[in-house]
Design an enzyme around this catalytic site. Structure first.
Site, PDB file in Angstrom:
ATOM      1  N   PRO A 138      46.960  41.925  40.078  1.00  0.00           N
ATOM      2  CA  PRO A 138      47.405  40.998  39.416  1.00  0.00           C
ATOM      3  C   PRO A 138      47.875  41.136  38.102  1.00  0.00           C
ATOM      4  O   PRO A 138      47.028  41.642  37.146  1.00  0.00           O
ATOM      5  CB  PRO A 138      46.321  39.730  39.474  1.00  0.00           C
ATOM      6  CG  PRO A 138      45.431  40.084  40.325  1.00  0.00           C
ATOM      7  CD  PRO A 138      45.529  41.603  40.527  1.00  0.00           C
ATOM      8  N   GLU A 139      49.208  40.938  37.765  1.00  0.00           N
ATOM      9  CA  GLU A 139      49.619  41.013  36.260  1.00  0.00           C
ATOM     10  C   GLU A 139      49.795  39.913  35.440  1.00  0.00           C
ATOM     11  O   GLU A 139      49.637  38.579  36.198  1.00  0.00           O
ATOM     12  CB  GLU A 139      51.042  41.790  36.179  1.00  0.00           C
ATOM     13  CG  GLU A 139      50.713  43.203  36.977  1.00  0.00           C
ATOM     14  CD  GLU A 139      51.286  44.356  35.962  1.00  0.00           C
ATOM     15  OE1 GLU A 139      51.349  44.220  34.752  1.00  0.00           O
ATOM     16  OE2 GLU A 139      51.668  45.291  36.659  1.00  0.00           O
ATOM     17  N   HIS A 171      33.433  36.765  50.102  1.00  0.00           N
ATOM     18  CA  HIS A 171      33.978  37.434  48.729  1.00  0.00           C
ATOM     19  C   HIS A 171      34.255  36.242  47.974  1.00  0.00           C
ATOM     20  O   HIS A 171      35.054  36.317  47.017  1.00  0.00           O
ATOM     21  CB  HIS A 171      35.348  38.059  48.884  1.00  0.00           C
ATOM     22  CG  HIS A 171      35.155  39.307  50.270  1.00  0.00           C
ATOM     23  ND1 HIS A 171      34.176  40.410  49.425  1.00  0.00           N
ATOM     24  CD2 HIS A 171      35.502  40.072  51.283  1.00  0.00           C
ATOM     25  CE1 HIS A 171      33.974  41.398  50.328  1.00  0.00           C
ATOM     26  NE2 HIS A 171      34.766  41.077  51.519  1.00  0.00           N
ATOM     27  N   ARG A 217      36.916  43.230  45.459  1.00  0.00           N
ATOM     28  CA  ARG A 217      36.368  44.660  45.170  1.00  0.00           C
ATOM     29  C   ARG A 217      35.554  44.349  43.647  1.00  0.00           C
ATOM     30  O   ARG A 217      34.933  45.284  42.951  1.00  0.00           O
ATOM     31  CB  ARG A 217      37.687  45.448  44.541  1.00  0.00           C
ATOM     32  CG  ARG A 217      38.549  45.785  45.907  1.00  0.00           C
ATOM     33  CD  ARG A 217      39.650  46.715  45.605  1.00  0.00           C
ATOM     34  NE  ARG A 217      39.302  47.900  44.981  1.00  0.00           N
ATOM     35  CZ  ARG A 217      40.275  48.829  44.417  1.00  0.00           C
ATOM     36  NH1 ARG A 217      41.473  48.542  44.824  1.00  0.00           N
ATOM     37  NH2 ARG A 217      40.004  49.822  43.851  1.00  0.00           N
ATOM     38  N   ARG A 241      54.937  56.166  14.907  1.00  0.00           N
ATOM     39  CA  ARG A 241      54.026  56.492  16.010  1.00  0.00           C
ATOM     40  C   ARG A 241      54.882  57.253  16.859  1.00  0.00           C
ATOM     41  O   ARG A 241      55.936  57.230  17.052  1.00  0.00           O
ATOM     42  CB  ARG A 241      53.713  55.275  16.922  1.00  0.00           C
ATOM     43  CG  ARG A 241      52.785  54.074  16.295  1.00  0.00           C
ATOM     44  CD  ARG A 241      51.319  54.745  15.800  1.00  0.00           C
ATOM     45  NE  ARG A 241      50.651  54.964  17.170  1.00  0.00           N
ATOM     46  CZ  ARG A 241      49.977  54.080  17.912  1.00  0.00           C
ATOM     47  NH1 ARG A 241      49.640  52.916  17.284  1.00  0.00           N
ATOM     48  NH2 ARG A 241      49.205  54.482  18.807  1.00  0.00           N
TER      49      ARG A 241
END
Ligand SMILES: [Zn+2]
Length: 268
Positions: A2-3, A90, A109, A150
């Protein structure tokens, strides 16, 4: 995994069920996920009213009328199930509302997390205090300052949570493509003019993904855990060897141990 758009979609989905409701029952079905759950989670949440739903980086936040905020992270496989017929092995954390709705945090997980923080102390929580601005709040001049001198690749800088919070691999690849910026270019060498194209590209890519995933309940609670990625719309992500719109070929390189997809013709 999931983002940010999936977390945003999840928060909006939870709000439709929980907003304004009292939490009649709170069931923590194991003592830990990635780390220990707060031992007083049930005591502090039971009977509280859920009144606020927000996101910070890839964390979902649920505020209660007792001055606490439940902070969840979906890890690799986490998602909330809505009104599950039965609770599975789960389903590690289950909330039931005073009007009989039920949501269960399912995480096979167990890389996700659950924390309970005083709402007014959230900004000082070390996890949040270290985060850069939200991608949707980015400003090109501010980004230019953060990149200044950078030498690291712009792709890696954009994935650094201290520079931008919650921007994941898929969306960085797509935004750099839209802005025409080569992912390996040193961050400090990218001009303000080009960052002025990158910031709206980041906004657009996230807004489109949120719109694609945010319209229906099943998108945030699909039985298979898929959360509505807008994969059909990818221009470069996961498209190695396939044609770019320009007629060139999408390439893949590895940066910081993760795949980057880009078009060598479109991105300089
Ligand atoms: Zn191209």
């Amino acid at each position: 995994m999931p983002e940010l758009p999936e977390v945003e979609t999840t928060v909006r989905g939870l709000a439709r069920i929980l907003d304004g409701r009292r939490l009649a029952s709170v069931d923590a079905r194991r003592p830990d996920l990635r780390r220990a759950l707060p031992p007083d989670l049930r005591q502090r949440l039971t009977g509280a009213r859920a009144i606020g739903f927000r996101r910070r980086a890839k964390y979902g936040l649920i505020d209660t009328d007792r001055g606490d905020t439940l902070v969840f992270h979906l890890g690799m496989s986490g998602h909330w199930r809505v009104d599950p017929a039965e609770i599975g092995k789960h389903d590690h954390f289950v909330l039931e509302t005073d009007d009989g709705r039920r949501v269960a945090l399912n995480d096979a997980r167990r890389f996700g997390s659950l924390d309970l923080m005083p709402t007014d102390a959230l900004d000082d929580w070390p996890t949040f205090a270290a985060l850069g601005p939200e991608p949707l709040d980015l400003d090109p001049a501010d980004l230019r300052r953060r990149f200044k001198a950078r030498k690291a690749a712009i792709k890696l800088l954009l994935l650094d949570q201290r520079i931008v919070a919650g921007l994941g691999n898929i969306y960085v690849c797509e935004a750099l493509y839209r802005a025409g910026i080569h992912p390996a270019r040193a961050g400090g060498s990218v001009s303000l003019e080009r960052l002025k194209r990158l910031v709206p590209a980041i906004h657009d890519v996230l807004a489109e993904a949120i719109a694609a995933g945010g319209s229906t309940l099943k998108d945030f609670a699909a039985p298979d855990g898929e959360l509505g990625y807008f994969s059909k719309a990818f221009a470069v992500y996961d498209r190695e060897g396939r044609p770019c719109r320009c007629g060139g070929t999408v390439k893949r390189i590895v940066q910081g141990g993760r795949s980057t997809f880009y078009c060598p013709r479109c991105q300089r």
